[in-house]
Write an enzyme that holds these catalytic residues in place. Structure first.
Site, PDB file in Angstrom:
ATOM      1  N   GLU A 119      25.879  39.183  71.536  1.00 31.43           N
ATOM      2  CA  GLU A 119      27.195  39.185  72.179  1.00 31.43           C
ATOM      3  C   GLU A 119      28.236  39.249  71.086  1.00 31.43           C
ATOM      4  O   GLU A 119      28.316  38.370  70.223  1.00 31.43           O
ATOM      5  CB  GLU A 119      27.413  37.942  73.038  1.00 31.43           C
ATOM      6  CG  GLU A 119      28.631  38.167  73.934  1.00 31.43           C
ATOM      7  CD  GLU A 119      29.498  36.943  74.117  1.00 31.43           C
ATOM      8  OE1 GLU A 119      28.984  35.925  74.569  1.00 31.43           O
ATOM      9  OE2 GLU A 119      30.691  37.031  73.788  1.00 31.43           O
ATOM     10  N   CYS A 171      36.277  35.401  72.289  1.00 30.15           N
ATOM     11  CA  CYS A 171      35.836  36.804  72.251  1.00 30.15           C
ATOM     12  C   CYS A 171      36.457  37.596  73.401  1.00 30.15           C
ATOM     13  O   CYS A 171      36.721  38.785  73.267  1.00 30.15           O
ATOM     14  CB  CYS A 171      34.323  36.906  72.260  1.00 30.15           C
ATOM     15  SG  CYS A 171      33.569  36.017  73.616  1.00 30.15           S
TER      16      CYS A 171
END
Ligand code: ADP
Length: 458
Positions: free
Chosen positions: A227, A261
């Site tokens: 990720e 993020c």
């Protein structure tokens, strides 16, 4: 390997110096995990779940200590540190149950055989994690990896070694020896771990490191779930609820000092309402005072490190030099620590570094556009990334249509993005490889395997 120097980013003071694991220690941790894994995998999934839930109780009992350590090591406000721990633990009953169900054998009836599809763990998983959510991110890998029967070697980020150590200790005491081991260290230890005899890498971090891991893992075709970063766009059409959209833009650009993020990193606002929207953003952003995370009035702590602060400030300065306007912030505060003020930029251009590269700082970056659907979609999709996005419009149909055209793993319409319960967390394009969460995500820590038994001939 490199010694980790753990600093409090609010003061710059050293909290701890921790030697990085040696190559021999990396290999020993992996061998230990390899030896412990078969017995762990042989347990019933429910028994593994029980062990993980017992570990969750220990974590819950230590939540105040964890929150203090998080704030000391990476700077986020004490309130959000505690919220992170409590938030993840609150979902664990359901998540661990979801893991058990995701790997339940599936029978198939053939004419000549009776088959069953089982989900076999990969073996040893390297969990390499970042600092921005130092409890939430590691657990999002450790829980499915362990729950599906893998052993795990865990390397927390070098910015949060003490939080990593508590997490490891709380979990490992409920697991058989060797099932979860800890390695401290920086990127050199991470790289050695990826190169070692592991079967899978579960990673959350930057795109650049993800790309290096992918290259390194190719030798032995190791499995991976990566990720990575994002450059999430927000599109505000002229018919949107501007108040709600401005609230979302500010909150999700500044939350965790922008070190998320899936932060809102780019805001495209229709020309017709831009002036009003920019004024709303400015008014709200002024309320986001920075300060020590332990101080009640702080809404943002410092950035995690000097390097991170320099990176953010450089992007802001560059954007300003190239013609963006700094409506708020944008100046390095005096005094110790790596603080950066809430910053609002207007007239940001599409070809600037601040629009193309992840900022990971407390910046609301505003760009005006024509207000046409096609133009909004084109601008939003114009990066390498594809993590999240959100669209604001009074016309729900339009919202759905634009959402369908955005290249992202999760899109919010008239709301910040959020996966529905049980849905995976996906990084489309260069925001990730594989995904986590939901039954499909949990299964990525396993290999599907079919066992088919011939029916006795009659
Ligand atoms: P950030 O510092 O922005 O979180 P990184 O991707 O640099 O992003 O770091 C995430 C994690 O990856 C950290 O635990 C770090 O130590 C680790 N890491 C850094 N470089 C490598 C590498 N080459 N191989 C494996 N892990 C690495």
């Amino acid at each position: 390997m490199q010694t980790v120097i753990d600093r409090n980013p609010a003061t710059g003071k050293v909290l701890a110096e921790i030697p990085g694991a040696t190559l021999r220690e990396v290999q020993a941790a992996v061998s230990q995990a390899r030896a412990a894994q078969p017995a762990w995998a042989a347990l019933a999934p429910e028994a593994r779940r029980e062990a993980l839930l017992a570990a969750a109780q220990t974590l819950a009992a230590r939540k105040e200590e964890l929150a203090d350590t998080i704030t000391q090591e990476m700077g986020k406000t004490r309130r959000s540190a505690l919220g992170e721990v409590e938030g993840y633990l609150a979902g664990l009953e359901r998540k661990t149950q979801e893991v058990v169900e995701a790997i339940a054998p599936q029978p198939f009836e053939g004419a000549e055989d009776e088959a069953v599809l089982v989900r076999a763990p990969h073996g040893v998983v390297a969990a390499i994690t970042p600092w921005n959510f130092p409890v939430g991110m590691p657990l999002s890998i450790l829980i499915p990896a362990l729950g599906t029967g893998n052993a795990v070697v865990f390397k927390p980020s070098e910015e949060v070694p003490l939080t990593g150590a508590i997490l490891h200790q709380a979990l490992a005491q409920h697991l058989p020896d060797g099932v979860l081991t800890l390695l401290q260290g920086a990127g050199d230890v991470g790289a050695a771990l990826v190169d070692s005899d592991v079967d899978m890498v579960g990673f959350v971090g930057s795109r650049a490191t993800g790309s290096r891991i992918m290259a390194a893992a190719s030798n032995h075709l190791k499995r991976m779930v990566l990720e990575l970063g994002g450059k999430d766009p927000m599109i505000v059409f002229a018919d949107a609820d501007l108040e709600a959209a401005a609230e979302c833009a500010v909150t999700h650009s500044l939350r965790n000092t922008g070190q998320v993020c899936c932060s809102v990193e780019r805001v495209y606002v229709a020309e017709a309402v831009a002036e009003r929207f920019e004024a709303l953003v400015l008014e709200k952003a002024r309320d986001w005072k920075h300060g020590d995370g332990f101080t009640e009035s702080s809404r943002m702590g410092p950035l995690v490190s000097e390097t991170q602060r320099n990176k953010v400030h450089q992007q802001v300065q560059e954007a300003r030099a190239e013609g963006a306007d700094v409506a708020l912030g944008g100046e390095l505060p005096e005094g110790p620590g790596y603080f950066y003020p809430a910053t609002v930029l207007t007239n940001v251009r599409q070809d600037q570094r601040i629009t193309q590269e992840e900022t990971f700082g407390p910046v609301v970056a505003l760009t005006r556009f024509s207000g046409e659907d096609e133009e909004g979609i084109r601008l939003a999709n114009d990066t390498l990334y594809g993590l999240g996005a959100n669209v604001w419009t009074g016309d729900e149909e339009r919202g759905r249509r634009v959402a369908a055209a955005l290249q992202a793993g999760q899109v919010g319409v008239n709301r910040y993005l959020a996966g529905a319960p049980g849905s995976p967390w996906v990084g489309a394009r260069q925001s990730g490889f594989g995904f986590r969460g939901g039954p499909e995500g949990h299964r990525q820590f396993t290999t599907p395997k079919t066992i088919s038994v011939a029916r006795p001939s009659s």
